[in-house]
Design an enzyme around this catalytic site. Structure first.
Site: not given
Ligand code: DX5
Ligand code: ZN
Length: 216
Positions: A8, A33, A35, A37, A66, A68, A137, A175
Site C-alpha cells: 500500500s 495498492h 488508497d 480517501m 481502493h 474510500m 477490510m 486489507d
Molecule cells: C486503510 C487502507 C489500507 C492501509 C493499510 O484504510 O485501506 O490499504 O494502507 O495499511 P496497513 O497495512 O499499515 O494497515
Molecule cells: Zn486499502
C-alpha cells in the site's frame, strides 16, 4: 498459485515516491495498492489524481485502486484515465451497487467491492457472480498502521464458502494490519491477495519483507 502481494503506497515516503515505486517494481510484489480517501466516507484525506498519474508513469505492475469515497460512480471514468486496472468501491458507499459494478467493467477495469469490518459477506450474495474481487477490510478504513481485527479469519472462511457455493471466481483480498504473523493464517482461511502498508514500508528492508510475505 502463490499469494498476491499488494504493497500500500499510503505508507510510502511521498518525498521519495519514485524511489519507493521502483522498489515495488523490482520486488516480488504483484500489484500496487492505492488508497483514495475523501474525508467524508472516512475521516482522512489521502491523495488524488496528480499523484496517481505519477505512480502510473513509474509503475510496471497492476494498479489496484481502493476507493474510500462516497458515490464513487462519479469518478469511474477518471480512474480509468489515470491508469487503474482494478477499481474497488465500498459496499457501504454505493446506493446502486450493481450498476456501479457494471459501469466499472464497461470502462475496461476489474471490479471489486470492499466490506467494512461490520459488513457481513452474506450481503454480497446477489452480486457475487458479477465481481472480480472482494476486499475484506481487516481494520476500519481511513488510516494505515492499525491493529488487525481477529474476526477477519471467520469472514474470509465464510466468503470462501460463498464463492464455492455460487461457482464464482473472484479474488479474496485482505486489507489492514497484515503482517508476517497473520498472513499464513489468512492464506489458510482463503485469502488470495494481501495488502500490506506499514509492515512493508516501515521495515528495514522492504524488498525482503515483500519476499517474506510472498513466501508465506
Ligand atoms: C486503510 C487502507 C489500507 C492501509 C493499510 O484504510 O485501506 O490499504 O494502507 O495499511 P496497513 O497495512 O499499515 O494497515
Ligand atoms: Zn486499502
Amino acid at each position: 498459485m502463490s499469494v498476491i502481494i499488494a504493497p500500500s503506497i499510503l505508507a510510502a515516503d511521498f518525498g521519495n515516491l519514485q524511489r519507493d515505486c521502483e522498489m515495488v517494481n523490482n520486488s516480488k510484489s504483484d500489484w500496487f495498492h492505492l488508497d483514495i480517501m475523501d474525508g467524508v466516507f472516512v475521516p482522512n484525506i489521502s491523495y488524488g489524481m496528480p499523484i496517481i498519474n505519477k505512480i502510473n508513469e513509474v509503475a510496471t505492475k497492476t494498479l489496484d485502486v481502493h476507493l474510500m469515497i462516497i458515490d464513487p460512480e462519479r469518478y469511474i471514468e477518471t480512474f480509468k484515465n489515470v491508469g487503474a486496472d482494478i477499481l474497488t468501491v465500498h459496499y457501504e458507499a454505493c446506493t446502486h451497487l450493481h450498476k456501479t459494478i457494471q459501469s466499472i467493467k464497461s470502462n475496461g477495469m476489474k471490479a471489486g467491492i470492499a466490506l467494512n469490518p461490520h459488513t457481513s459477506v452474506d450481503l454480497l450474495k446477489d452480486v457475487l457472480n458479477d465481481l472480480d474481487l472482494v476486499l475484506v477490510m481487516s481494520v476500519n478504513p481511513g488510516f494505515g498502521g492499525q491493529s488487525f481485527i481477529e474476526n477477519t479469519y471467520e469472514k474470509v472462511r465464510n466468503l470462501r464458502i460463498l464463492r464455492e457455493k455460487s461457482g464464482s471466481d473472484f479474488i479474496i483480498e485482505i486489507d489492514g494490519g497484515v503482517n508476517i504473523t497473520n498472513a499464513p493464517k489468512l492464506i489458510e482461511a482463503g485469502a488470495d491477495a494481501l495488502v500490506a502498508g506499514s509492515f512493508v514500508f516501515k521495515s528495514d528492508n522492504p524488498t525482503q519483507t515483500i519476499e517474506d510475505l510472498k513466501n508465506c
